[in-house]
Design an enzyme around this catalytic site. Structure first.
Site, PDB file in Angstrom:
ATOM      1  N   SER A 240       0.854  -1.182   0.000  1.00 57.64           N
ATOM      2  CA  SER A 240       0.000   0.000   0.000  1.00 57.64           C
ATOM      3  C   SER A 240       0.892   1.236   0.000  1.00 57.64           C
ATOM      4  O   SER A 240       2.126   1.123   0.030  1.00 57.64           O
ATOM      5  CB  SER A 240      -0.891   0.002   1.233  1.00 57.64           C
ATOM      6  OG  SER A 240      -0.111   0.341   2.362  1.00 57.64           O
ATOM      7  N   LYS A 241       0.245   2.398   0.000  1.00 53.55           N
ATOM      8  CA  LYS A 241       0.995   3.654  -0.070  1.00 53.55           C
ATOM      9  C   LYS A 241       2.026   3.772   1.049  1.00 53.55           C
ATOM     10  O   LYS A 241       3.037   4.448   0.892  1.00 53.55           O
ATOM     11  CB  LYS A 241       0.027   4.826   0.000  1.00 53.55           C
ATOM     12  CG  LYS A 241      -0.673   5.044  -1.311  1.00 53.55           C
ATOM     13  CD  LYS A 241      -1.378   6.389  -1.334  1.00 53.55           C
ATOM     14  CE  LYS A 241      -2.230   6.519  -2.566  1.00 53.55           C
ATOM     15  NZ  LYS A 241      -3.649   6.664  -2.259  1.00 53.55           N
ATOM     16  N   ARG A 242       1.725   3.121   2.189  1.00 57.31           N
ATOM     17  CA  ARG A 242       2.674   3.170   3.310  1.00 57.31           C
ATOM     18  C   ARG A 242       4.058   2.681   2.881  1.00 57.31           C
ATOM     19  O   ARG A 242       5.075   3.048   3.437  1.00 57.31           O
ATOM     20  CB  ARG A 242       2.210   2.248   4.445  1.00 57.31           C
ATOM     21  CG  ARG A 242       1.118   2.795   5.306  1.00 57.31           C
ATOM     22  CD  ARG A 242       0.789   1.825   6.406  1.00 57.31           C
ATOM     23  NE  ARG A 242       0.425   0.499   5.914  1.00 57.31           N
ATOM     24  CZ  ARG A 242       1.094  -0.611   6.174  1.00 57.31           C
ATOM     25  NH1 ARG A 242       2.160  -0.586   6.929  1.00 57.31           N
ATOM     26  NH2 ARG A 242       0.704  -1.772   5.695  1.00 57.31           N
TER      27      ARG A 242
END
Ligand code: GLU
Length: 465
Positions: A240-242
């Site tokens: 994910s963007k994390r």
């Protein structure tokens, strides 16, 4: 029968790497088998779906070279088809109207401690139903699901999957505002589009038994299913963007190229069965085998992507590199003739991971170094260096040619005659010309920069350090 597969993105954001991998798997499977690859835009969630996202997804797919057959299918334009299928289900008694209010359902949930629907409206008489319809009571439509046995299917990647029907309640297929739910539209469209194989992320695996019950209720042939394992971040959680950049557009902006990205994505969880890992889209089409995809989630490895990208870049034609680099930065290399830029591309591409990286590494070909790496200066510029640089200047002054091989011979002769090590001479020269001590062959660099620039930079270094 030639397969027909589809990629069915919900247009709520840009094309994610995971989505690109799903699209690629569909594309490869279809093309490997002489089938068709379709794209369906699942835009029934009117609040979150945006045309700009659809445009961006399609643009990314085209840029990747994953061209689809037929026209795009938009779910938002198929309302009538869904209503027809809902009517079929109601007429055949395979689905029924449920007039239970939210409050009533909540009360049941509290009593049973479960979200499973208890079948409140499953066996009501026609007159009871007519009465509610007459009153205009809102209703949902629920599928009449079997109580006994199991719903099973053989997933191409996961193998046998079986769910007890007692775990599947009479779930809603259309909401009280009449809109059909995802599981329903998905099945109606896959049937309508003649989809033979549903290849998608394994986050949908729990939807599949419900979808199978919808196929059965409508009396339709059931496609095959292949659920692809998720792409994971280094912490083994879903990417994910994390974890950093996850959008295809972002990689495009950073100068990664389609073939490289596709090559890397294809290898996530799939092994081509050969030593050679650098494969073009055409190679991938030839080799791809869905049944060889692993069940285990594959960890996204930026270093490996960089390596693959570098390999593709080093095989790429310099003219393509130039035009694609300029598509990212139209100014790149414009101060020099194209031939010069092509030669720069030739020198830098084997050490670049992307076009942006290549452009970033090439600055000294176009202008004097904008700064010098301090550590490199300390390690390289010694008390006897000025003397060496003076000698290098006079050697360069004395030779007329600028060919790399010629320069190399003159330098070697000088080093041998003076018993000087390669690094002692070449590192400071490199520092003076490039601003740091890493890069392609120094003789090639000097040859490309030309005598005048080379000499002026060497003199500048003498003055500066
Ligand atoms: N629209 C769904 C998604 O974006 C795809 C469902 C499917 O492929 O069946 O996850």
């Amino acid at each position: 029968m030639n397969p027909r597969v589809r990629f069915a993105p919900s247009p709520t954001g840009q094309l994610h790497l995971g989505g690109a991998r799903t699209a690629l798997s569909n594309f490869l499977f279809a093309k490997n088998q002489g089938g068709q690859f379709l794209v369906r835009i699942e835009d029934t969630d009117l609040e979150r779906s945006k045309q700009e996202h659809t445009d961006q997804i399609c643009d990314s797919l085209s840029w990747l070279g994953l061209n689809w057959d037929d026209e795009l299918v938009y779910q938002s334009s198929r309302t009538d088809v869904y209503q027809e299928s809902l009517a079929l289900l109601l007429d055949s008694g395979k689905a029924y109207r449920c007039f239970a209010s939210k409050k009533e359902l909540e009360k049941v949930r509290e009593e049973t401690g479960s979200y499973q629907y208890t079948g409140i409206w499953r066996n009501r008489s026609n007159s009871e139903i007519e009465k509610e319809l007459g009153k205009g009571t809102a209703f949902t439509i629920r599928l009449r699901t079997p109580d006994t046995d199991n719903t099973r299917f053989k997933d191409i990647i996961y193998g046998e999957i079986s769910v007890s029907n007692s775990e599947i309640d009479d779930f809603i297929v259309a909401r009280s505002n009449g809109s059909p739910v995802y599981n329903f539209t998905n099945v109606v469209d896959d049937h309508g589009m003649g989809i033979t194989h549903v290849i998608r992320g394994d986050d949908h695996i729990s939807n599949t038994p419900k979808q199978l019950l919808i196929y059965q209720a409508l009396g339709w042939d059931i496609p095959e299913f292949a659920h692809l394992p998720m792409i994971l971040g280094q912490d083994k959680k879903r990417l994910s963007k994390r974890h950093g950049a996850t959008g295809v557009q972002t990689y495009r902006d950073e100068g990664y190229q389609p073939d490289a990205l596709l090559n890397y994505l294809a290898l996530l969880g799939w092994n081509p069965g050969t030593e050679e890992e650098i494969l073009t889209l055409e190679d991938l089409v030839k080799k791809f085998d869905l049944s060889q995809v692993q069940k285990k989630g594959a960890v996204f490895d930026q270093k490996k992507l960089n390596w693959i990208s570098g390999q593709h870049l080093s095989m790429q034609d310099n003219r393509d590199i130039l035009s694609q680099a300029r598509a990212i930065n139209s100014e790149w290399g414009m101060t020099k003739p194209d031939d010069f830029c092509l030669a720069v591309a030739e020198l830098i591409k084997p050490r670049s991971k992307s076009l942006v990286d290549l452009m970033g590494q090439s600055g000294y070909f176009f202008h004097d170094p904008s700064g010098f790496d301090e550590r490199d200066v300390r390690k390289t510029w010694k008390h006897d260096t000025p003397e060496i640089i003076e000698s290098v200047i006079s050697i360069l002054d004395s030779i007329s040619g600028e060919k790399a091989a010629e320069l190399e011979t003159s330098f070697k002769d000088y080093m041998e005659a003076n018993n000087l090590g390669f690094a002692k001479v070449m590192k400071p020269v490199r520092l003076a010309l490039c601003g740091n001590v890493n890069g392609p062959s120094l003789f090639e660099i000097m040859s490309l920069l030309g005598k005048e620039t080379t000499l002026s930079r060497l003199r500048m270094a003498l003055n500066n350090f």
